[in-house]
Structure formats: C-alpha cells, structure tokens
Write a protein that holds these residues in place. Sequence first.
Motif, PDB file in Angstrom:
ATOM      1  N   SER A  18       0.512  -1.557  -0.181  1.00  0.00           N
ATOM      2  CA  SER A  18       0.469  -0.031  -0.080  1.00  0.00           C
ATOM      3  C   SER A  18       0.829   1.377  -0.415  1.00  0.00           C
ATOM      4  O   SER A  18       0.390   2.224  -0.221  1.00  0.00           O
ATOM      5  CB  SER A  18      -0.665  -0.217   1.485  1.00  0.00           C
ATOM      6  OG  SER A  18       0.020   0.174   2.066  1.00  0.00           O
ATOM      7  N   GLY A  19       2.025   0.948   0.693  1.00  0.00           N
ATOM      8  CA  GLY A  19       3.114   2.347   0.271  1.00  0.00           C
ATOM      9  C   GLY A  19       3.135   2.695  -1.037  1.00  0.00           C
ATOM     10  O   GLY A  19       3.801   4.140  -0.980  1.00  0.00           O
ATOM     11  N   HIS A  20       2.890   2.298  -1.877  1.00  0.00           N
ATOM     12  CA  HIS A  20       3.214   2.880  -3.603  1.00  0.00           C
ATOM     13  C   HIS A  20       2.101   3.238  -4.038  1.00  0.00           C
ATOM     14  O   HIS A  20       1.899   3.534  -4.913  1.00  0.00           O
ATOM     15  CB  HIS A  20       3.135   1.296  -4.378  1.00  0.00           C
ATOM     16  CG  HIS A  20       4.743   0.430  -3.381  1.00  0.00           C
ATOM     17  ND1 HIS A  20       5.907   1.755  -4.031  1.00  0.00           N
ATOM     18  CD2 HIS A  20       4.575  -0.420  -2.718  1.00  0.00           C
ATOM     19  CE1 HIS A  20       7.007  -0.055  -3.597  1.00  0.00           C
ATOM     20  NE2 HIS A  20       5.755  -0.266  -2.925  1.00  0.00           N
ATOM     21  N   THR A 218       2.644  -2.816 -13.948  1.00  0.00           N
ATOM     22  CA  THR A 218       3.052  -2.654 -12.781  1.00  0.00           C
ATOM     23  C   THR A 218       2.790  -3.786 -11.887  1.00  0.00           C
ATOM     24  O   THR A 218       1.389  -4.241 -11.967  1.00  0.00           O
ATOM     25  CB  THR A 218       3.357  -1.588 -11.967  1.00  0.00           C
ATOM     26  OG1 THR A 218       4.196  -1.275 -10.466  1.00  0.00           O
ATOM     27  CG2 THR A 218       2.326  -0.506 -11.948  1.00  0.00           C
ATOM     28  N   THR A 219       2.977  -4.478 -11.274  1.00  0.00           N
ATOM     29  CA  THR A 219       3.083  -5.295 -10.090  1.00  0.00           C
ATOM     30  C   THR A 219       2.291  -5.297  -8.950  1.00  0.00           C
ATOM     31  O   THR A 219       2.807  -6.088  -8.065  1.00  0.00           O
ATOM     32  CB  THR A 219       3.851  -7.378 -10.326  1.00  0.00           C
ATOM     33  OG1 THR A 219       5.307  -6.610  -9.733  1.00  0.00           O
ATOM     34  CG2 THR A 219       4.319  -7.402 -11.398  1.00  0.00           C
ATOM     35  N   VAL A 220       2.724  -4.025  -8.794  1.00  0.00           N
ATOM     36  CA  VAL A 220       2.805  -3.527  -6.696  1.00  0.00           C
ATOM     37  C   VAL A 220       1.691  -3.659  -6.599  1.00  0.00           C
ATOM     38  O   VAL A 220       1.135  -3.777  -5.246  1.00  0.00           O
ATOM     39  CB  VAL A 220       3.214  -1.807  -6.828  1.00  0.00           C
ATOM     40  CG1 VAL A 220       4.901  -2.061  -6.627  1.00  0.00           C
ATOM     41  CG2 VAL A 220       2.377  -1.185  -7.606  1.00  0.00           C
ATOM     42  N   GLY A 221      -0.182  -3.688  -7.253  1.00  0.00           N
ATOM     43  CA  GLY A 221      -1.292  -4.034  -7.013  1.00  0.00           C
ATOM     44  C   GLY A 221      -1.208  -5.011  -6.447  1.00  0.00           C
ATOM     45  O   GLY A 221      -2.606  -5.661  -5.677  1.00  0.00           O
ATOM     46  N   PRO A 343      18.111  -8.002 -12.708  1.00  0.00           N
ATOM     47  CA  PRO A 343      15.919  -6.139 -13.318  1.00  0.00           C
ATOM     48  C   PRO A 343      15.206  -6.264 -11.919  1.00  0.00           C
ATOM     49  O   PRO A 343      15.607  -6.605 -10.998  1.00  0.00           O
ATOM     50  CB  PRO A 343      15.776  -7.380 -13.936  1.00  0.00           C
ATOM     51  CG  PRO A 343      15.980  -8.893 -13.834  1.00  0.00           C
ATOM     52  CD  PRO A 343      17.396  -8.023 -13.317  1.00  0.00           C
ATOM     53  N   SER A 344      14.162  -5.683 -12.238  1.00  0.00           N
ATOM     54  CA  SER A 344      13.523  -5.397 -11.180  1.00  0.00           C
ATOM     55  C   SER A 344      12.138  -6.116 -10.503  1.00  0.00           C
ATOM     56  O   SER A 344      13.083  -6.850 -11.492  1.00  0.00           O
ATOM     57  CB  SER A 344      12.223  -4.301 -11.459  1.00  0.00           C
ATOM     58  OG  SER A 344      11.586  -4.785 -12.703  1.00  0.00           O
ATOM     59  N   GLN A 345      11.918  -5.548  -9.471  1.00  0.00           N
ATOM     60  CA  GLN A 345      10.593  -6.897  -8.907  1.00  0.00           C
ATOM     61  C   GLN A 345       9.409  -6.994 -10.077  1.00  0.00           C
ATOM     62  O   GLN A 345       9.339  -7.891  -9.792  1.00  0.00           O
ATOM     63  CB  GLN A 345      10.390  -6.155  -7.623  1.00  0.00           C
ATOM     64  CG  GLN A 345       9.147  -7.450  -6.977  1.00  0.00           C
ATOM     65  CD  GLN A 345      10.153  -8.325  -6.331  1.00  0.00           C
ATOM     66  OE1 GLN A 345      10.985  -8.457  -5.663  1.00  0.00           O
ATOM     67  NE2 GLN A 345       9.838 -10.050  -6.722  1.00  0.00           N
ATOM     68  N   ASP A 346       9.595  -6.401 -10.797  1.00  0.00           N
ATOM     69  CA  ASP A 346       8.213  -6.025 -11.469  1.00  0.00           C
ATOM     70  C   ASP A 346       7.943  -6.858 -12.762  1.00  0.00           C
ATOM     71  O   ASP A 346       7.688  -7.791 -13.263  1.00  0.00           O
ATOM     72  CB  ASP A 346       7.905  -4.854 -12.021  1.00  0.00           C
ATOM     73  CG  ASP A 346       6.922  -3.404 -11.263  1.00  0.00           C
ATOM     74  OD1 ASP A 346       6.584  -4.805 -10.486  1.00  0.00           O
ATOM     75  OD2 ASP A 346       7.198  -3.073 -12.049  1.00  0.00           O
ATOM     76  N   TYR A 347       9.198  -7.164 -12.894  1.00  0.00           N
ATOM     77  CA  TYR A 347      10.163  -7.733 -13.924  1.00  0.00           C
ATOM     78  C   TYR A 347      10.113  -9.128 -13.529  1.00  0.00           C
ATOM     79  O   TYR A 347       9.841 -10.291 -14.701  1.00  0.00           O
ATOM     80  CB  TYR A 347      11.604  -7.460 -14.558  1.00  0.00           C
ATOM     81  CG  TYR A 347      12.093  -8.036 -15.855  1.00  0.00           C
ATOM     82  CD1 TYR A 347      12.237  -8.040 -17.047  1.00  0.00           C
ATOM     83  CD2 TYR A 347      12.908  -9.165 -15.781  1.00  0.00           C
ATOM     84  CE1 TYR A 347      12.437  -8.270 -17.631  1.00  0.00           C
ATOM     85  CE2 TYR A 347      13.293  -9.956 -16.526  1.00  0.00           C
ATOM     86  CZ  TYR A 347      13.186  -9.323 -17.919  1.00  0.00           C
ATOM     87  OH  TYR A 347      13.466 -10.186 -18.832  1.00  0.00           O
ATOM     88  N   TYR A 407      -4.096 -10.648 -16.877  1.00  0.00           N
ATOM     89  CA  TYR A 407      -5.268 -11.479 -15.242  1.00  0.00           C
ATOM     90  C   TYR A 407      -4.167 -11.570 -13.925  1.00  0.00           C
ATOM     91  O   TYR A 407      -4.742 -10.770 -13.410  1.00  0.00           O
ATOM     92  CB  TYR A 407      -5.252 -12.229 -15.802  1.00  0.00           C
ATOM     93  CG  TYR A 407      -6.173 -13.457 -14.813  1.00  0.00           C
ATOM     94  CD1 TYR A 407      -7.667 -13.441 -15.047  1.00  0.00           C
ATOM     95  CD2 TYR A 407      -6.497 -13.670 -13.369  1.00  0.00           C
ATOM     96  CE1 TYR A 407      -8.436 -13.223 -14.427  1.00  0.00           C
ATOM     97  CE2 TYR A 407      -6.598 -14.609 -13.215  1.00  0.00           C
ATOM     98  CZ  TYR A 407      -8.512 -13.869 -13.600  1.00  0.00           C
ATOM     99  OH  TYR A 407      -9.598 -14.549 -12.745  1.00  0.00           O
ATOM    100  N   GLY A 408      -3.260 -11.932 -14.106  1.00  0.00           N
ATOM    101  CA  GLY A 408      -2.100 -12.708 -12.524  1.00  0.00           C
ATOM    102  C   GLY A 408      -1.521 -11.205 -11.426  1.00  0.00           C
ATOM    103  O   GLY A 408      -1.582 -10.741 -10.713  1.00  0.00           O
ATOM    104  N   THR A 409      -1.412 -10.240 -13.070  1.00  0.00           N
ATOM    105  CA  THR A 409      -0.515  -8.509 -12.323  1.00  0.00           C
ATOM    106  C   THR A 409      -1.507  -7.883 -12.070  1.00  0.00           C
ATOM    107  O   THR A 409      -1.028  -6.846 -11.277  1.00  0.00           O
ATOM    108  CB  THR A 409       1.074  -8.405 -13.648  1.00  0.00           C
ATOM    109  OG1 THR A 409      -0.213  -8.200 -14.039  1.00  0.00           O
ATOM    110  CG2 THR A 409       2.325  -9.478 -13.386  1.00  0.00           C
ATOM    111  N   THR A 410      -2.151  -7.721 -12.617  1.00  0.00           N
ATOM    112  CA  THR A 410      -3.679  -6.554 -12.490  1.00  0.00           C
ATOM    113  C   THR A 410      -4.304  -6.965 -11.181  1.00  0.00           C
ATOM    114  O   THR A 410      -5.096  -6.456 -10.917  1.00  0.00           O
ATOM    115  CB  THR A 410      -4.109  -6.152 -13.851  1.00  0.00           C
ATOM    116  OG1 THR A 410      -5.183  -7.311 -14.172  1.00  0.00           O
ATOM    117  CG2 THR A 410      -2.623  -5.739 -14.400  1.00  0.00           C
TER     118      THR A 410
END
Lengths: 435, 71
Positions: A18-20, A218-221, A343-347, A407-410
């Motif tokens: 949630s900080g993001h 982005t996968t932060v959610g 690479p990033s966590q998203d990647y 589907y999975g990342t959003t």
Amino acid sequence: MQQRERATPAVAPTPETSGHAPKGGQGGLGNQARLERSGLAAPKGGAAGGALPTAGENATTCFPYHVLQRGADAGDVAAQGSRLQNVLDRWGRIADGSRLRLAKEEGTPVVELRWSPIWGEEPRTTDLTGTLEPVEAKAAVAAIEDTDAWSDVAADDKARLAGLVGGETNTQSRFARRALKGLLDDPAFQAAGGPAQGARLAGLLTSEDARPGLVDETTVGMTPAKYTLAGPTEEKDHPFKGAKADAKVWTMTFEDGQSVAIYAPASPDTQTYAFHTVDQVVYGLARLPDANRKKCRTVTLNPRENPEDAFWAVQYSQPDFHAYMTGSSDGEVTIYPDKGATPSQDYMTSTFVHETAHTWSYRTWGTDETKGGWVEWKKAMDGDKVSLGSYAAASIAEDVAETVTVYGTTKGDPRFEEYRAMVPRRFAILDKELK
Amino acid sequence: MTRAIVFEDADAGTRTERRAEEVPESVAWAMRDGRRIPVVRVVARMRGADRELQSFGEDGALLATTVQRRG
C-alpha cells in the motif's frame, strides 16, 4: 445532480504494497468523503463558483469530486483549468471552468473538479494530480460515440472498443487512444461513409497500432497468497546448473498445503555477479496465480550463468547472450545472476507469471493446441478480437501466457476490470481455471 | 539413427537443423516427470526487448523455456 457510485477495487492493496499506492487511491468513495467543503473563496473572476456546492454545505456530504492538484493556491485553479482544457480539446469536448474550485482535503488546499456529463462517462479515478489519462479515456469514448460511424459498429465491437480506449489506468488503452486519435484526425476516415468508417473503427480492435508490443504492467497491486517461510537449512554440494556448490534452502508453504523449495548459493560470488534476493523470489512466488504456482516445485538462484549461454550465443550470433530465467515442465525455475544490475521486482514477477503460464497451459490442456481447452480459448480469442499486446498475437500459446500474465499481475486493482472489458471471454475462462 | 533438432526463429521465419549430438546435452534433452525426453524443436521469439526460447518434445509437449534478457 446524480450521485454516481464508483467501483471499489475487488481486493484492497495489502499493507506490503500500500505504500506504493497513489494518495487518494483509485476509485472508492474514500477520497470524496475526505473532501471538506471549505470556506476558501473562489478566485476573483476565476473558475470556481456556481456549479459547485457552496462553502456552507454539510461537510460530510459526498459529491463526485476529482482532485487535480494538492497544495494549491487560488492561482492554480486557472492553471489546472488550462491543463484540463488541453485534454478535452483533443477529443472535441468543451471545457467548463465553472467545474473547478479551490477546496480543502484533510486540511490541504486542493484544486477539485466536478465532472460534467458532456465530457463523457465520469472517470472512476478520483486522483488526477499525476495524470489526466482517466479524463482522456472518458473523453475518447465520448468522441468515438459521437462519430457517424458508431451506429454501423456491431454491439459487441462497441463494447470492446469502449473497453479498449476507455481504460483509465492501463497501458494498452493509452496505445489504443493514440491510434484512435490518429484515425479520427485522418482526412480519409473523415471523408469515408458510415459503414466504411465503422469498419475502420472496428479495425482498431485488432490493429497493431492500438496495442503495445508487450503489456508491461506494474505488479505492486498484486495480492499475495498466504504462506509461511521456513529455513534456511544447509545442503552440501547442491547440483546447481553448471556447478555443484553448497546451498541454503528455504521452504515456502502455502495455505493450500503446497510447498516450493527455494535454493540459493551459500556463498554467492557477489564480486562478480548481482543476485536477486530470496525475499524477491518469495515476493514473486506469493503473487503467482494459484494454478501457475501449483506447477512450480523449486526456484533456484543459480550461483553462475547458465552453462547453455555459450551455445545460444553462437546459435543466435549474440556473443553476450545471457539467460535470465529457465523453466522446466517439471516445475523447476532457475534464475541466473547478472554481471550488471539485476532487473526489477516487476520484471521478475511478470516473467515468472508468463513462464509458469506456459507450463500450466500445456500441462492442463495438453500438447495439441487444436484440442481440449485450447479450442475453448481459441473461440474466446475470436470473440474478443483484442489481443493484450502484440506478443500475444504471435500464437495461441503466447496469447494464453500473456493474458494470464495480465490477469495475474493486475488482479486486485482497477486495471484488472479494465482488461476484462477488452477480453471478457478469456478472463471468464481464467476466472474458472485460475481460481 | 541420428536425431535432429530444428531451431526456428519465429520472427525471421527461418529454420536451421542440427544433430542432437552437436548441441549441449542440456539443450538436447529435458526432464519431464522424472524422465529424460529428447528435444526435437526449439522456437525463438522476441518478447519485447527479450527473447524467449521454447523447447518441445516429439509429441509437441513444451519441455523447457529460456528467457534471454537483453538490455
């Protein structure tokens, strides 16, 4: 004025992520409820005023306000009006400065906007401080509905087109709006008759111009699965790819009882390589759709590059060929270190989801892409028409993997429903398959 | 009989064939359900800036994937 209820995200962001989240969030009435009807005066001759409730109204009343700027002063109202007008002008909407005013949100002066129905359907997004894409999205849908050709577009295509260009926060809709704008401004399109225009509008559904090469969200959610993590334990001479070495081993056990072993070198060569951390692997694993995760048995952070790199370098004439991740149909995922930065966590997370989606689909539906679950998927593809990124259009297997990735990342944030509006038939299959 | 592995570049539309013994064992073979399965086809395709390689068995089963990170 009609009070519109906005959709609340299906799953709230976790404390971990949630900080993001942008202040004020996406959707929900929370942001509106926090808006105080302030006693701040409208600027002289400025844009605020009559169309809005007066300062004396009940502070607890909810109105569909959107925030354009925080930490504002009176002079910012006109500037925000110009910002709004630029967007609306692009889509032939008439700006109405009286919809803006200075107010307070939790004591902070803000420029707020009350939506006008002449601009289109009201955006769900209340926080417009960073981008006006949500405004653009709704204005674009209104513009397309205004074309003479709209009545010549099939009902199902209309729904897909509105979903494609009307997404407020997703990547693909931005590409689609750019393609739509180019089409609407094209003199040949303007001169064409209704049916021909309708065909060109419907053509956006499958147009390369209306989608990114790769949908990269982005996968932060993402909502993590519940798990426990045990370890590490030590293992001597673990057979990593290309070399035996001592390993540390963690066991990640999920609520449904499944366990995944995570291997990492006990003494990583950090002078030569950059490694992902075990925490990053745990983060990614926790965010795999359940069906993908169930095909995953081990994840290994290899102590050195993939020994196959030298072969692939020759095969593809790329001396610097570097494998980032390999996956086997036995559910073994290996991630290789990098001589530069990782690479990033998203990647990592989205690559994880994509590759395990391949394993899941072939394992679940079989190897013949003309039978079983593949047939149902193909029918859904033909019905939806839209592909989520050009890479998805490369083959049915990539369409499955890319759609599962999106589907999975959003899932858990507003982009999920936006993508569902584009590919409802495939998302309906995944609702059943990935539950 | 010598086994061949076909390497397809899906973007360029090209195919090359190599004998299995000419390629590393870990490319020519893959594990599936605890058994060694021969790879007969490898398909390469660009995925954004990356390249994805997929190795298939005789029955069309996907046996392994490799993601090449570029840039």
